[in-house]
Each structure stands twice: as C-alpha cells, then as structure tokens.
Scaffold this motif. Structure first.
Motif: not given
Length: 494
Positions: A178-188
C-alpha cells in the motif's frame, strides 16, 4: 624469438604433508627445484608460500593460501610455481577455483610434475580444460536448481530475491504494498506526460520520494520499473539465466517463461503506452558503429617506434608521428604469406620432437643416477653413524669418513634440483613446441575461413609485433622452434 620474461615476478608454493616428510620429501628440496626453474626462465622469485605438514583436503582458507591469492589479484606475483597439482590442492573444486582466480588475474601456474606452464601455448590448454570443467560443474548445479524453478513459479511460490517495487511477499504470496504502489503508479503517469526517464527521476526526487533502500531515483531505475510487467498484473518467473561466458543475465526463450497473475497497479493500456514510448526512443537512439578492433591493433608499430592504428576515416594503419601508412588489406595479405614460413612439414616436426626427447631422456638418466647416488650416500652415512654409536669406530675415523660423505651429499643436494629444473624446462618447452608446430599447418589452411575474432586470437597468440618501415614489413613472432627464423620480413611497395 621468445619474448623476454625477465620482469616476471613469481611465487613458490610449498605444501609437504607429514607423510611426505617421512618419505624424505623436505620443503627445502621442493623450494630449490622451483627456484632453479625460475632462474632458468629468468624469472624473479618474490614470495614463498609454505604450508608445512598441511593436508591437501582443503587449503583455500589457510592464511598462506589467502595471501597467495591476494598477491596474484594485486599483481604482486604474475606466476606460481609448485611441484605437482596435488601439492597445490587435492580438492578438485579448490584446484578449479585457484586456476580460475589466476586466469582472471592474468597470472600463470607452473606445475613441474605435470609439465604445465600456462605461459606457454600448450600450458594455456590447461586453463581451457579447467574452464570447461568449472563450467560443467556450475551447469550441473544450475540444472538441478532450474528443474525446481518452473514448478515453484507456477505455484506462485517465491523463488528468491526481493519483490518488485510496489509489491511485497506475504504468506508466500506476492501482494500489493500500500505504501509503494502509489509511487509505482506515479512513475508511469509522469513518464507518459514528460516522455523522459531523467525527468521522471528528477521529479520523484524533488517530491521527496526514494527507492526501497532509501536511494535517489535514477533513469535506469525508472526504465526497469516501466518495463516490468508485474505492474500490469503479470508476474514473470523463470525468464532469465546467467551467461556462462561472462556471468551476465540474458532472457530465456519465451516458451520457458512462467507467467503468474497478480493484482495490477496500472492498467494494461497504461503499461503498453509507456513501453511503446520507450521502444520508440530506443529505435531513434540506436546508432550503427564500426568495430574498433583491427587485426593488428596494439601490435602494429612504425619503424620510428610509435604505434600505428586505423583512423575511423581511413582504411590504412597510420603512424600519427611520421604519417607512415599501409593499407589494412595489404598488411593482412603479407601476414598470411608470413604464416607459411611458420608451417613445418611432418618430417621436420618429427625430427625436432625426437631430438628433444633424446635430450630429455639424457636428463632423466642423469637424474636417476644422481638420485641413486644420493640414496646410496645416505645409507652409508647411516651405517657410519651406527658403527660410531656401537663404539666400533673411533671419533677420529668417524669424523674423517663422515665429513667426506656429508660434503658429497651436500653437493648432490645442490646439483639435483638444478638438473631437475633443466629437465622440467625442456619437458614443458617440448610440449608447447609440439602443439605449435603441429597446429601451424592447419592454421594456414583454415585462415580464410576464420572469423575476425579467431584471427585476432591467432595474432595475439603468436605475434609479438609487426614493424612497418619504408617499403618493408617485419613480423616478430613470439615463438622460435630453433630451426626457422622467428623474425621474418617481407617487402611491401606501394
């Protein structure tokens, strides 16, 4: 002519077990023989590594072994001399490790007992065989591990290594973090908007985001995450393998991949859009480059003493100082003709090897005779001591007779290692020469069919340098069999 090796710095490895010492094989005897061999090759002995009364079952963790490996790594020694392979290590794996370590360090191994000297062409076969054995051993282990990978992957089990950024392993399953997923999505999202990896990395860093280990974002990290299909809900497993040649990773055939569905972080459309941008930029950024390594690069020299290279805008080897030139094709054609002077008939090869073997047999006879004398003298000395201890010989008579025996024993002890070293040098030289002589004819016949890397390997193996002068070319070969010139020249006009 053989290249001078006066600068070679070598170590001597001495490991004599307790049982060996009981049989009369003293460390000093092994050291004298190794020193005599080094002296005959004009090598300098800079280190001696002694493992007295140490079993050969495992030696790699011994302080002397660690010191020796470190000296080879640093270039403090460029060769290691020992009496037999079994003296270096009886454990096959350790022997392979030692050989691999020395090959990587560009250092040579010299086994006097097996006539192996990796500074010679025949000796280099030893490295080739060792590499093959090591590869086989690694592949055997890898095959056993790989057999279980597809099964575990299909079951969704972890195969080792960390979970992709945005995910975590929980109860043996890969789930969204839950903490890292939003950042991974932001990368795209950032990449689709700005279309540059460096820009995405800069924005993430400016906003205070960091990678899992706390490092700043980089363009390579951004691309790796963009390419990873896990984010779109497809986890790949069993899709890479290690290249045996250099240890780098490469993709396996797609039919061996195991694809396991996981919860996605971005849609397939978003993932595909980002990757199409990456593909487009990669195609635009690809440049065709010419191979930079020419056949005689590094060995071609002008008569003025400067190296000659092929500039990118010229088909000729050129001296930057005096502008002396020769066409690339002409130099290779001349070299091919010179190779013919390097070829010998079967009769010449037989005569040369036979003459060498006769000389070797002469050395063997002398050594056997001297060893027999040493054994006889030792027996006489022992009997003399027994007579004295039994009071059957007075002190004066004992001293006079024993001193003569002791002096001769000492003389034999000094001469025997030198004679053995001369025998060792000849034995190793003959093995190397026979290989070069026998292979030279096949080399010329196959020259036109060889690929460029193979031709380059031949040049490196047999040619010291080629000197281009005004109207003539001189090839200096590394090897002189004794009955042919090793420095042949052929004129070239143009």
């Amino acid at each position: 002519m053989e290249k001078a090796e006066t600068s070679k710095r070598v170590g001597i490895w001495i490991r004599v077990s307790t049982e060996d010492q009981v049989r009369g094989e003293s460390p000093e005897t092994h050291e004298r023989r190794a020193r005599a061999y080094a002296e005959s090759r004009d090598w300098t002995v800079v280190e001696v590594y002694r493992l007295d009364a140490v079993s050969g079952k495992t030696v790699k963790d011994h302080p002397e072994a660690k010191r020796m490996l470190e000296d080879a790594r640093k270039g403090h020694i460029t060769g290691l001399i020992f009496s037999k392979l079994a003296r270096l290590a009886r454990n096959t794996k350790e022997l392979l490790d030692f050989a691999d370590h020395f090959r990587t360090a560009g250092a040579d191994l010299v086994s006097l007992g097996e006539a192996i000297d990796t500074s010679t062409p025949a000796g280099r076969l030893f490295y080739t065989m060792v590499a093959a054995m090591a590869t086989w051993e690694r592949e055997e282990i890898a095959a056993r591990v790989a057999a279980s990978v597809p099964v575990r992957a299909q079951m969704g089990k972890p195969l080792g290594g960390a979970a992709s950024f945005g995910y975590e392993w929980k109860d043996g399953q890969l789930v969204v973090n839950d903490k890292e997923a939003p950042v991974r999505k932001l990368v795209y999202e950032l990449f689709i908007e700005h279309r540059r990896r460096k820009t995405v990395a800069r924005i993430l860093n400016e906003r205070g985001y960091r990678t899992r280990n706390g490092s700043a974002w980089s363009d390579t990290t951004v691309e790796r995450l963009l390419r990873d299909p896990t984010a779109k809900g497809t986890r790949r497993a069993n899709y890479t393998q290690t290249k045996s040649s250099n240890g780098a990773w490469e993709l396996k055939p797609e039919d061996e991949w195991v694809l396991v569905p996981v919860e996605p972080i971005v849609s397939e459309e978003t993932w595909a859009t980002a990757n199409s941008i990456l593909d487009e930029r990669r195609v635009r950024g690809t440049r065709q480059t010419k191979p930079v390594t020419h056949l005689f690069a590094g060995v071609a020299a002008c008569e003025c003493g400067h190296k000659m290279y092929v500039p990118s805008n010229s088909p000729k080897y050129t001296c930057a100082k005096c502008r002396n030139k020769i066409p690339v094709k002409d130099l290779e054609a001349i070299f091919k003709e010179e190779l013919r002077a390097f070829v010998f008939s079967p009769e010449e090869i037989f005569d040369h090897v036979q003459a060498g073997n006769e000389q070797l047999n002469s050395f063997e006879s002398l050594i056997s005779s001297m060893e027999a004398e040493h054994k006889k003298l030792t027996g006489e000395a022992d009997k003399l001591i027994e007579l004295y201890q039994a009071n059957l010989l007075d002190k004066g008579g004992f001293g006079q007779r024993y001193e003569k025996l002791r002096a001769r024993l000492e003389q034999v002890g000094e001469e025997l290692p030198k004679l053995q070293a001369k025998r060792d040098v000849l034995k190793i030289a003959l093995a190397s020469q026979e290989e070069v002589l026998s292979g030279s004819k096949d080399l010329v016949e196959r020259w036109d069919t060889l690929e460029h890397p193979d031709r380059r390997h031949v040049v490196e193996a047999i040619l010291d340098r080629v000197v281009i002068g005004n109207g003539e070319v001189e090839f200096n070969f590394l090897y002189n069999p004794g009955f042919a010139s090793s420095s042949n020249s052929q004129s070239h006009r143009g």
